[in-house]
Every structure is written in structure tokens, then in C-alpha cells.
Design an enzyme around this catalytic site. Structure first.
Site, short mmCIF file in Angstrom:
data_model
loop_
_atom_site.label_atom_id
_atom_site.label_comp_id
_atom_site.label_asym_id
_atom_site.label_seq_id
_atom_site.Cartn_x
_atom_site.Cartn_y
_atom_site.Cartn_z
N TRP A 1 0.83 -1.21 0.00
CA TRP A 1 0.00 0.00 0.00
C TRP A 1 0.86 1.25 0.00
O TRP A 1 0.51 2.25 -0.64
CB TRP A 1 -1.01 -0.05 1.14
CG TRP A 1 -1.89 -1.26 0.99
CD1 TRP A 1 -1.89 -2.38 1.76
CD2 TRP A 1 -2.83 -1.50 -0.07
NE1 TRP A 1 -2.78 -3.30 1.24
CE2 TRP A 1 -3.36 -2.79 0.13
CE3 TRP A 1 -3.26 -0.76 -1.17
CZ2 TRP A 1 -4.31 -3.35 -0.73
CZ3 TRP A 1 -4.20 -1.31 -2.03
CH2 TRP A 1 -4.71 -2.58 -1.80
N LYS B 1 -11.82 -2.01 7.91
CA LYS B 1 -11.04 -2.95 8.71
C LYS B 1 -11.44 -2.87 10.18
O LYS B 1 -11.80 -3.86 10.77
CB LYS B 1 -9.55 -2.68 8.51
CG LYS B 1 -9.15 -2.91 7.05
CD LYS B 1 -7.75 -2.48 6.73
CE LYS B 1 -7.46 -2.51 5.25
NZ LYS B 1 -7.46 -3.85 4.66
N ASP C 1 -1.30 6.66 6.58
CA ASP C 1 -2.41 5.77 6.24
C ASP C 1 -2.60 4.84 7.43
O ASP C 1 -1.77 3.98 7.71
CB ASP C 1 -2.04 4.97 4.99
CG ASP C 1 -3.12 3.96 4.59
OD1 ASP C 1 -4.10 3.79 5.35
OD2 ASP C 1 -2.98 3.35 3.51
#
Lengths: 359, 359
Positions: free
Chosen positions: A102, A195, A171
Site C-alpha cells: 500500500w 477494517k 495511512d
């Protein structure tokens, strides 16, 4: 079929109390005579829902008033573009640390749209650790430093904010609400909800107000933070049901005692699983010990055959989504807030049984 | 509190059967042992859900194989940017027709990011009609013509596609699935789900495959249609629960007999309401008769006091969200697929009673 123990990396398990409340209110939200999904986003009922969701999140994370909380769409993948488009002018530089897939995506998008500089990477050891940097590693004049706080695939976490003179952008998709953090240490935090906060389709951005209004006129209106900040996330129709669910999840965490207590439980869950791995002769971890994530825990068996057998037998027992990402192999247990200690204990018992049978 | 009749312009009423099914499956989706919200978007269960949703939509609208169906985020407001960013290179022109607030927003974004030319407008009469254009009104060489098929605020509809040599792009947010259309007449259709297809947070794009891959490298990855087309809307985590709901809504419409039958019902609902308005001495419509929408029906009373009294009394009777948009005033009944004939009949009965009392 009964509910399984769901170790999915995202979208992932939600607290059962939250799902039951959503079920109860699905057709008629109390006092509204309709489902949350049917409410105008300008209605009194929904105004209460979004205001409460924000207040709950602010309370849980102790977010100072000098930060705006935005409920956006498009996932972290949209943030990979919005961060550079909003915080960097043409010709300005930002620093990025590469700790996995990511991060790599964020870097690629930063390089595509502006100028992103990679100042550290753990790619040399398959992202199994967090690179330590000092100010001398940073680019002079860089506007921000971007890092992925928790690496869902590799199971590593930044437990402290790297040293830099630049703004801090992170992030937090797979670690937000899993433990206490000091929001003051960050300038911009973003996280997909799917999540640890709610269903897919909501992205939370927590940003210092002084960073708003910097995007130039080439930036699409919907990709400008200022657009959403000015209208309290109601510039256009927001993902109303997702925001409602996020509010319920926050309420549940508050009822559990807030993030201090949530962190205590999450650390205990992670400790149980890591201890099982460390005490085993069969299972092993893949991450440098001090960088181990408490939310995503990869572990492997000595052979591909054993990994495959473990996953197949686990699935039969009602342990779902335990297969590791192909970049690491083996298994991965994502043990977000929606997975209680009972679920981790169930997994650990099965691991011990599997080891006994296969040693 | 019982369920009200909800005339909201969006998010809006959903078919009660769909809400009940979602309620039933909220905690455990059949065979999955978890909620749809908890499923990995790469799982077998969710793959079936998204594949079925797309197949249902294709079947209902009779979408040819030469079109891609994308499930995106960000609403029509993001499409206002994505359309010009994907279909226009620097220096190229597109034509736009201005028929109200959302057209105006699309035009502003087109002008901000590329070159958008307004070739017709009904602003002169407060957007109460659809301007008729011929090919001679269009800009030679324009790449596409953009129009808003149904104008939610003003209650007008394009019942035929304007004549042009350019590609046809339309915002169908408030009319999609309300009646049969020939998809072949369009090159790109976009629509937010929250009016007639499902909950807020899903945006459907139906686009001819030959229009993909035209965006240049300055376009953010998430704003490039090609990104999503290549990965069948799974480039990143999609709004999974919204897509599931959209699939259920489509299934319900198929069970009702498909769009031909849905259109018959919607025309009958609209006719009942328009007849009531036209036969009344107190209520009046605001739109040129041939351009009247079958999904959004504005109507007014002679004075502000009467409008206010109607709205207040209607609300007390369980008629929700009947207040008109401030740009038109008075009342607006949005009678999407989720509002059955019974709801319209309830509203009409109240209108007649109100007229009797106030004449």
C-alpha cells in the site's frame, strides 16, 4: 450455518452487538419510520447520526478541535491521490517510506501526480521490518512525510512517528481505533473504514484545519479536502449507512471503556497469538519482533503442504479467511476489534492441536 | 413509530421486501457464516454477490456486451469530473445542456477541468422545461453532449436523446430503472444509486468499451475509468454492502416483471398524482406538461401559508419529505420504485381532503 471466526484482512469482522443493532433498526430506525438507508442526508435523523458518529470518533481518539474530521468515499486509494494534490504544489517534494504494497501504491500515485521521494524502504527483506529514519534521511524542504502506519499484508507497525521537520501524513487504515495514539503528532490521518471502523465505502480523514484550502484549480472539486470540510462532509450525498455503522462501532468501543481498554484487549489477543507462535516448534512468525503488528499477524509452517493442510482444516472448523497474502505466504490472522479474545483463543487451540498432530 | 410514506428525493424509499431480506441476512448471509459487510471483497461469497448484481442490472436494462458496467464511489458529483477527464483531451470541447442545479454543477466542473460549452438552457423559465435542440445547435467537433436525463429538483425529463453527432453522456441518477431505455442510444450513462437502485455510496457507470483508456497520465488513477474496468470494479475495496443492496433491488424489480412492468406501475403512479394536480383548483404543477418527470413531481399551493400548512399536516399523517426544494418551493413528491401505488394513493387522498378543507 453458524457464524464463523472471521480473520479477514478487510472488509472484516464487525462487533456482533453492532450487527445486531443494525439488524434491529434496518427497516425502521427509532423515531424515523424508515431505514437509515432511506433517510435524506439533510434530514434531522441523519444529521443526528452523522453528528454523533463524528462526536464518538472525536471522543474515542481525543481529536483536538483544530482538526477537521471528514467522511469521504473512494478508500485509501483515493487518498493516495488526494494527499499530494492537496498538500503539494507543482515542483514541491514529499518524502515517503516504503513498507509494503500500500505504501508502494501511495508512492506511485504521488510520483504520477506530483513529486514523491522514497527516503527509506524495507523491500530488501520482503517488508518484514520498519526502517528507522532520522532527520538526516529526509529531503530538505519536503512538505510532508508519508508512511503506512500498519502494513496489513506484512504485519508490521510504526509504533512511533518518524523524526522529520516535514508534516506527518499517515495511512492508518488497518490500525485506527486499535490502540491509543496522540493525534497531535500527526498532520493528516486517513483510513478506510472497512477494517476496524465499519463497512467498506467510508473513508475517514482527520486533518489539521491549517492544511485545508491549499489545492489549486486543476484539482477536481471532489478531490479537494476544502470542498468537504466547508460542508461538514455533506457537499454531496455521503455514504449514509456506512457512516451510521461507523457511529455504532465507535459507540460499542466507548461502551467497552474507550481506546485504552480496547488497546489492552487487542494487546492481549496479539500476545496470545504471538506467544503461541514463539513457543511452537512448527509455526514461525515472519516479522522483526519489535515491529510486529497487533492487528495483522502473519505466520508460516515449514512446508507449503502443511500451510495448505492448516488452511483447509481451519476452514472446516469455522476459521475463515486465515490464508496469508501471496506476498508472504502461509497464514495471516487479522484480529481487529470485531474479533474477540474468544475467536483468537479458538484459533490458538486449533494451532496447538494441529502442531501435536503434525510434529 | 410505524413506517411512513417517504417521498424523499434521495436517499429515498427502498422496496420493503429488499429491506426485510437485508434485515434477515444482516448477521449471517446464507452459507457464509458472516454479514455481507464482513466479507472479503475477494471471497467466493462476495464474488457471487457482485457478479449477480451486475448480471441483474444488465438483464433489467438489456445492456449490450459492448458496454462495461462499473460500480464506483463518489456519486454523480465525482462523475462531473471523471467524464471530462476521461473523454476530453486538453483543447477538446464538449457540449452541455443546462436543465437545472445538477447540470450546472456538471458544467462548472467540465469548465474547471476541460472545455465545456453550454449550447442550451432552460434557466430563463426556472428550468421548468426541457430545451429542444437540433444538430445545428451543437458545437462542430464536440466530443460529447452531456445532459441530465431527469432533473430531480425541477421535475423535468428528457424523453428522447437530443440530436447530435457527438457521443451521448447522461446523468440518469433520478430516472435509472424507472422506465425502459435503449442503452444503445447512449455512450456513457452514470447514476448515483441512492434514488432508485439502492443506498448512497454506490455509483453505476455504463460505458461503451471503446471509450475506455483515453485518460492521460495527469488523471488520478481512481478517476480513470480504465482502472476500474480492467479489474471489474475490484481495483480497490468497493462499497460491498451497497452493491449487495443494489443487487437485491434489481432482483425485486425482475420479480415484479422487469422494467416494462416497473414502467407501467411508475406511469400509473405519476398519472394518479398529475391528474389530481390538474383536476384541482388549489394545487398546480410547475412543469411544461410534455416534459413532466414520472419520478419527481413538484406542485404548489397558491400561498406560502398554504404550502407550509400542507407540509405540516402531511408530516403529521406520516407523509415524509414532501417539502419542495427551495429553488421551486411548495411540495415535491419523489415517487421512485420504492414508493408503491399505495403510498401515492395515500398522498392523493390527503391532497383531496386538504383541498376540501381549504377551498
Amino acid at each position: 450455518m453458524a457464524r464463523v471466526w472471521n480473520f479477514s484482512a478487510g472488509p472484516s469482522a464487525l462487533p456482533i452487538n453492532v450487527l445486531k443493532k443494525a439488524q434491529e433498526q434496518m427497516v425502521e430506525y427509532p423515531g424515523a419510520g424508515m431505514s437509515v438507508m432511506e433517510m435524506s442526508h439533510r434530514s434531522k435523523s441523519f444529521t443526528e447520526i452523522i453528528t454523533t458518529a463524528e462526536a464518538n470518533l472525536r471522543s474515542l481518539m481525543n481529536i483536538p478541535d483544530s482538526y477537521k474530521v471528514l467522511f469521504l468515499q473512494g478508500g485509501a486509494s483515493s487518498q493516495f491521490a488526494m494527499v499530494p494534490l492537496n498538500l503539494l504544489a507543482e515542483g514541491e517534494t514529499a518524502d515517503y517510506i516504503n513498507t509494503g504494497r500500500w505504501s508502494t501504491m501511495a508512492i506511485k500515485e504521488g510520483q504520477k501526480l506530483r513529486y514523491a521521494q522514497v527516503i527509506a524502504s524495507s523491500e530488501d527483506e520482503n517488508f518484514s521490518y520498519i526502517p528507522k529514519i532520522t532527520k538526516s534521511d529526509c529531503t530538505p524542504g519536503a512538505k510532508y512525510l508519508h508512511f503506512t502506519e500498519n502494513n496489513t499484508i506484512y504485519g508490521t507497525t510504526f509504533y512511533s512517528v518518524p523524526e522529520t521537520d516535514a508534516r506527518i501524513v499517515t495511512d492508518m487504515s488497518s490500525s485506527i481505533l486499535s490502540r491509543e495514539v496522540d493525534v497531535n503528532q500527526y498532520d493528516l490521518i486517513y483510513a478506510g473504514a472497512q477494517k476496524n471502523m465499519g463497512p467498506a465505502g467510508v473513508t475517514v480523514v482527520i486533518v489539521r484545519e491549517e492544511l485545508l484550502g491549499m489545492a489549486d484549480s486543476s484539482v477536481p472539486t471532489m478531490f479537494n479536502y476544502q470542498t468537504h470540510a466547508e460542508k461538514d462532509s455533506l457537499f454531496n450525498t455521503p455514504p449514509t449507512f456506512g457512516i451510521y455503522m461507523l457511529g455504532l462501532v465507535c459507540e460499542e468501543l466507548m461502551n467497552m471503556g474507550g481506546l485504552a481498554e480496547v488497546e489492552r484487549i487487542n494487546r492481549a489477543k496479539a500476545e496470545l497469538l504471538y506467544n503461541t507462535i514463539d513457543e511452537s516448534d512448527l509455526f514461525s512468525g515472519t516479522v522483526r519482533v519489535e515491529d510486529r503488528s497487533i492487528t495483522n499477524i502473519p505466520f508460516v509452517l515449514p512446508t507449503d503442504e502443511l500451510n495448505a493442510a492448516f488452511i483447509a482444516e481451519a476452514t472446516d472448523r469455522g476459521i475463515a479467511n486465515i490464508k496469508g497474502h501471496r506476498s508472504v505466504g502461509g497464514m495471516r490472522a487479522s484480529i481487529y476489534n470485531g474479533v474477540p479474545m474468544e475467536g483468537v483463543a479458538f484459533l490458538v487451540d486449533f494451532m496447538k492441536e494441529f502442531e501435536k498432530k503434525n510434529k
